[in-house]
Design a protein around this motif. Structure first.
Motif, short mmCIF file in Angstrom:
data_model
loop_
_atom_site.label_atom_id
_atom_site.label_comp_id
_atom_site.label_asym_id
_atom_site.label_seq_id
_atom_site.Cartn_x
_atom_site.Cartn_y
_atom_site.Cartn_z
N TYR A 24 88.20 92.04 52.29
CA TYR A 24 88.27 90.61 51.96
C TYR A 24 89.62 90.32 51.31
O TYR A 24 89.75 90.30 50.10
N PHE A 67 79.69 86.37 49.56
CA PHE A 67 80.45 87.34 50.37
C PHE A 67 80.18 88.77 49.93
O PHE A 67 80.44 89.71 50.69
N LYS A 69 77.41 90.01 49.68
CA LYS A 69 76.25 90.46 50.48
C LYS A 69 76.52 90.35 51.99
O LYS A 69 76.16 91.23 52.75
N SER A 70 77.13 89.23 52.41
CA SER A 70 77.41 89.02 53.84
C SER A 70 78.39 87.86 54.02
O SER A 70 78.43 86.95 53.21
N HIS A 71 79.16 87.92 55.13
CA HIS A 71 80.05 86.79 55.43
C HIS A 71 79.31 85.72 56.24
O HIS A 71 79.82 84.62 56.42
N ILE A 72 78.11 86.04 56.70
CA ILE A 72 77.30 85.08 57.46
C ILE A 72 76.40 84.34 56.48
O ILE A 72 75.71 84.95 55.67
N HIS A 74 77.10 82.83 53.86
CA HIS A 74 77.39 83.26 52.49
C HIS A 74 77.14 82.17 51.45
O HIS A 74 76.82 82.46 50.31
N PHE A 147 86.53 91.69 61.23
CA PHE A 147 85.32 91.32 61.96
C PHE A 147 85.57 91.15 63.46
O PHE A 147 84.67 91.27 64.27
#
Length: 193
Positions: A24, A67, A69-72, A74, A147
Protein backbone atom coordinates in the motif's frame (compact mmCIF):
# COMPACT_ATOMS: atom_id res chain seq x y z
CA UNK A 1 -14.92 9.74 29.31
CA UNK A 2 -13.86 9.89 25.66
CA UNK A 3 -10.13 9.80 24.91
CA UNK A 4 -8.52 12.93 23.45
CA UNK A 5 -8.28 13.38 19.71
CA UNK A 6 -4.49 12.95 19.85
CA UNK A 7 -4.93 9.62 21.70
CA UNK A 8 -7.32 8.40 18.98
CA UNK A 9 -4.98 9.71 16.25
CA UNK A 10 -1.92 7.97 17.71
CA UNK A 11 -3.82 4.69 18.12
CA UNK A 12 -5.14 4.70 14.53
CA UNK A 13 -1.79 5.67 12.97
CA UNK A 14 0.02 3.03 15.03
CA UNK A 15 -2.56 0.44 13.95
CA UNK A 16 -2.16 1.39 10.26
CA UNK A 17 1.63 1.25 10.48
CA UNK A 18 1.54 -2.17 12.12
CA UNK A 19 -1.20 -3.76 9.99
CA UNK A 20 -1.06 -2.34 6.45
CA UNK A 21 0.86 -4.50 3.96
CA UNK A 22 3.94 -2.86 2.39
CA UNK A 23 2.36 -2.80 -1.09
CA UNK A 24 0.00 0.00 0.00
CA UNK A 25 2.23 2.75 -1.36
CA UNK A 26 -0.70 5.18 -1.53
CA UNK A 27 -3.31 4.04 1.02
CA UNK A 28 -1.03 4.27 4.04
CA UNK A 29 -0.66 6.27 7.25
CA UNK A 30 0.91 9.22 5.38
CA UNK A 31 -2.20 9.47 3.19
CA UNK A 32 -4.42 9.25 6.29
CA UNK A 33 -2.53 12.08 8.00
CA UNK A 34 -2.68 14.16 4.79
CA UNK A 35 -6.47 13.71 4.55
CA UNK A 36 -6.76 14.48 8.29
CA UNK A 37 -4.94 17.78 7.77
CA UNK A 38 -6.90 18.71 4.62
CA UNK A 39 -10.25 17.75 6.19
CA UNK A 40 -9.52 20.06 9.12
CA UNK A 41 -8.50 22.87 6.76
CA UNK A 42 -11.58 22.52 4.49
CA UNK A 43 -13.90 22.17 7.52
CA UNK A 44 -12.53 25.45 8.93
CA UNK A 45 -13.03 27.16 5.54
CA UNK A 46 -16.61 25.84 5.53
CA UNK A 47 -17.03 27.22 9.09
CA UNK A 48 -18.19 23.99 10.76
CA UNK A 49 -18.67 24.09 14.52
CA UNK A 50 -16.19 22.57 16.99
CA UNK A 51 -18.25 19.43 17.62
CA UNK A 52 -18.58 18.68 13.90
CA UNK A 53 -14.90 19.48 13.33
CA UNK A 54 -13.96 16.75 15.82
CA UNK A 55 -16.20 14.25 14.01
CA UNK A 56 -14.65 15.20 10.64
CA UNK A 57 -11.16 14.63 12.03
CA UNK A 58 -12.11 11.24 13.48
CA UNK A 59 -13.72 10.18 10.19
CA UNK A 60 -10.53 11.23 8.36
CA UNK A 61 -8.45 9.04 10.67
CA UNK A 62 -10.66 5.99 10.12
CA UNK A 63 -11.57 6.52 6.45
CA UNK A 64 -9.07 3.97 5.08
CA UNK A 65 -8.59 1.68 8.08
CA UNK A 66 -10.55 -1.02 6.22
CA UNK A 67 -7.53 -1.51 3.94
CA UNK A 68 -5.91 -3.40 6.81
CA UNK A 69 -8.45 -6.19 6.09
CA UNK A 70 -9.19 -5.85 2.34
CA UNK A 71 -9.08 -3.38 -0.56
CA UNK A 72 -12.56 -4.56 -1.60
CA UNK A 73 -15.43 -2.68 0.13
CA UNK A 74 -12.85 -1.21 2.49
CA UNK A 75 -15.18 1.68 3.41
CA UNK A 76 -17.80 -0.71 4.79
CA UNK A 77 -15.12 -2.69 6.66
CA UNK A 78 -13.70 0.59 7.97
CA UNK A 79 -17.12 1.65 9.27
CA UNK A 80 -17.48 -1.62 11.16
CA UNK A 81 -14.00 -1.25 12.67
CA UNK A 82 -14.59 2.41 13.56
CA UNK A 83 -18.00 1.61 15.09
CA UNK A 84 -16.55 -1.04 17.38
CA UNK A 85 -13.67 1.17 18.47
CA UNK A 86 -15.69 4.37 18.89
CA UNK A 87 -18.38 2.60 20.95
CA UNK A 88 -15.63 1.46 23.30
CA UNK A 89 -14.40 5.07 23.42
CA UNK A 90 -17.86 6.26 24.50
CA UNK A 91 -19.12 7.87 21.30
CA UNK A 92 -22.89 8.00 20.81
CA UNK A 93 -24.76 6.16 18.07
CA UNK A 94 -25.56 9.49 16.38
CA UNK A 95 -21.87 10.50 16.38
CA UNK A 96 -20.81 7.10 15.04
CA UNK A 97 -23.46 7.20 12.29
CA UNK A 98 -22.23 10.67 11.27
CA UNK A 99 -18.63 9.40 11.14
CA UNK A 100 -19.62 6.32 9.12
CA UNK A 101 -21.58 8.52 6.70
CA UNK A 102 -18.38 10.47 6.06
CA UNK A 103 -16.29 7.31 5.61
CA UNK A 104 -18.83 5.92 3.10
CA UNK A 105 -18.83 9.28 1.26
CA UNK A 106 -15.20 8.66 0.22
CA UNK A 107 -16.31 5.63 -1.84
CA UNK A 108 -15.72 6.14 -5.57
CA UNK A 109 -17.79 7.44 -7.33
CA UNK A 110 -18.32 9.91 -4.50
CA UNK A 111 -21.86 10.88 -3.58
CA UNK A 112 -21.75 12.86 -0.32
CA UNK A 113 -25.11 13.95 1.10
CA UNK A 114 -24.20 16.32 3.96
CA UNK A 115 -21.66 19.13 4.31
CA UNK A 116 -19.49 16.96 6.59
CA UNK A 117 -19.55 14.15 4.00
CA UNK A 118 -18.62 16.66 1.29
CA UNK A 119 -15.67 17.86 3.39
CA UNK A 120 -14.17 14.40 3.85
CA UNK A 121 -14.84 13.41 0.22
CA UNK A 122 -13.02 16.56 -0.96
CA UNK A 123 -10.15 16.10 1.50
CA UNK A 124 -9.61 12.55 0.23
CA UNK A 125 -9.13 13.75 -3.37
CA UNK A 126 -7.70 17.20 -2.68
CA UNK A 127 -4.33 16.00 -4.02
CA UNK A 128 -5.78 16.04 -7.57
CA UNK A 129 -5.43 19.83 -7.38
CA UNK A 130 -1.83 20.00 -6.12
CA UNK A 131 1.67 20.21 -7.53
CA UNK A 132 2.30 16.82 -5.86
CA UNK A 133 -0.32 15.16 -8.04
CA UNK A 134 2.19 13.38 -10.36
CA UNK A 135 4.14 11.73 -7.52
CA UNK A 136 0.97 10.80 -5.60
CA UNK A 137 -0.58 9.37 -8.77
CA UNK A 138 2.60 7.33 -9.30
CA UNK A 139 2.37 5.95 -5.74
CA UNK A 140 -1.22 4.89 -6.44
CA UNK A 141 -0.15 3.27 -9.72
CA UNK A 142 2.54 1.24 -7.90
CA UNK A 143 -0.08 0.07 -5.39
CA UNK A 144 -2.53 -0.95 -8.14
CA UNK A 145 0.21 -2.94 -9.90
CA UNK A 146 0.20 -5.28 -6.89
CA UNK A 147 -3.41 -6.22 -7.68
CA UNK A 148 -3.12 -5.95 -11.46
CA UNK A 149 0.49 -6.52 -12.66
CA UNK A 150 -0.66 -6.06 -16.29
CA UNK A 151 -1.81 -2.46 -15.80
CA UNK A 152 0.29 -0.51 -18.29
CA UNK A 153 1.45 3.07 -17.83
CA UNK A 154 -0.67 4.05 -20.85
CA UNK A 155 -3.79 2.44 -19.38
CA UNK A 156 -3.12 4.16 -16.05
CA UNK A 157 -2.62 7.48 -17.82
CA UNK A 158 -6.01 7.11 -19.55
CA UNK A 159 -7.72 5.99 -16.32
CA UNK A 160 -6.41 9.13 -14.59
CA UNK A 161 -7.62 11.43 -17.40
CA UNK A 162 -11.09 9.87 -17.29
CA UNK A 163 -11.15 10.00 -13.49
CA UNK A 164 -10.26 13.70 -13.28
CA UNK A 165 -12.70 14.57 -16.07
CA UNK A 166 -15.53 12.87 -14.16
CA UNK A 167 -14.55 14.24 -10.76
CA UNK A 168 -16.14 17.29 -9.16
CA UNK A 169 -15.38 18.86 -5.81
CA UNK A 170 -18.37 19.23 -3.51
CA UNK A 171 -17.61 21.97 -0.96
CA UNK A 172 -17.89 25.65 -1.89
CA UNK A 173 -14.24 26.12 -0.88
CA UNK A 174 -12.85 23.34 -3.10
CA UNK A 175 -15.10 24.23 -6.03
CA UNK A 176 -13.77 27.76 -5.89
CA UNK A 177 -10.10 27.19 -5.06
CA UNK A 178 -9.24 23.67 -6.23
CA UNK A 179 -11.06 23.10 -9.53
CA UNK A 180 -8.77 25.38 -11.54
CA UNK A 181 -5.60 23.67 -10.28
CA UNK A 182 -7.09 20.23 -10.83
CA UNK A 183 -7.90 21.19 -14.43
CA UNK A 184 -4.30 22.34 -14.92
CA UNK A 185 -3.15 18.86 -13.87
CA UNK A 186 -5.67 17.37 -16.31
CA UNK A 187 -4.35 19.57 -19.13
CA UNK A 188 -0.79 18.38 -18.39
CA UNK A 189 -1.93 14.75 -18.49
CA UNK A 190 -3.75 15.26 -21.78
CA UNK A 191 -0.71 17.02 -23.26
CA UNK A 192 1.42 13.90 -22.64
CA UNK A 193 -1.05 11.43 -24.14
Amino acid sequence: MKPSLSTICNAVIRYLNENLPEYYTYHNSQHTLYVYEKAQYIAEKEKVNTTDLTLVKIAALYHDIGFTKSHIAHEKIGCAMATKQLKAYGFSEVEINTICGMIMATKIPQNPKTLLEQILADADLEYLATANYPSISQALYQELLHFNPNLSETEWHNIQIAFIKNHNYHTAYCKRYKTFRKNKNLARLEATR
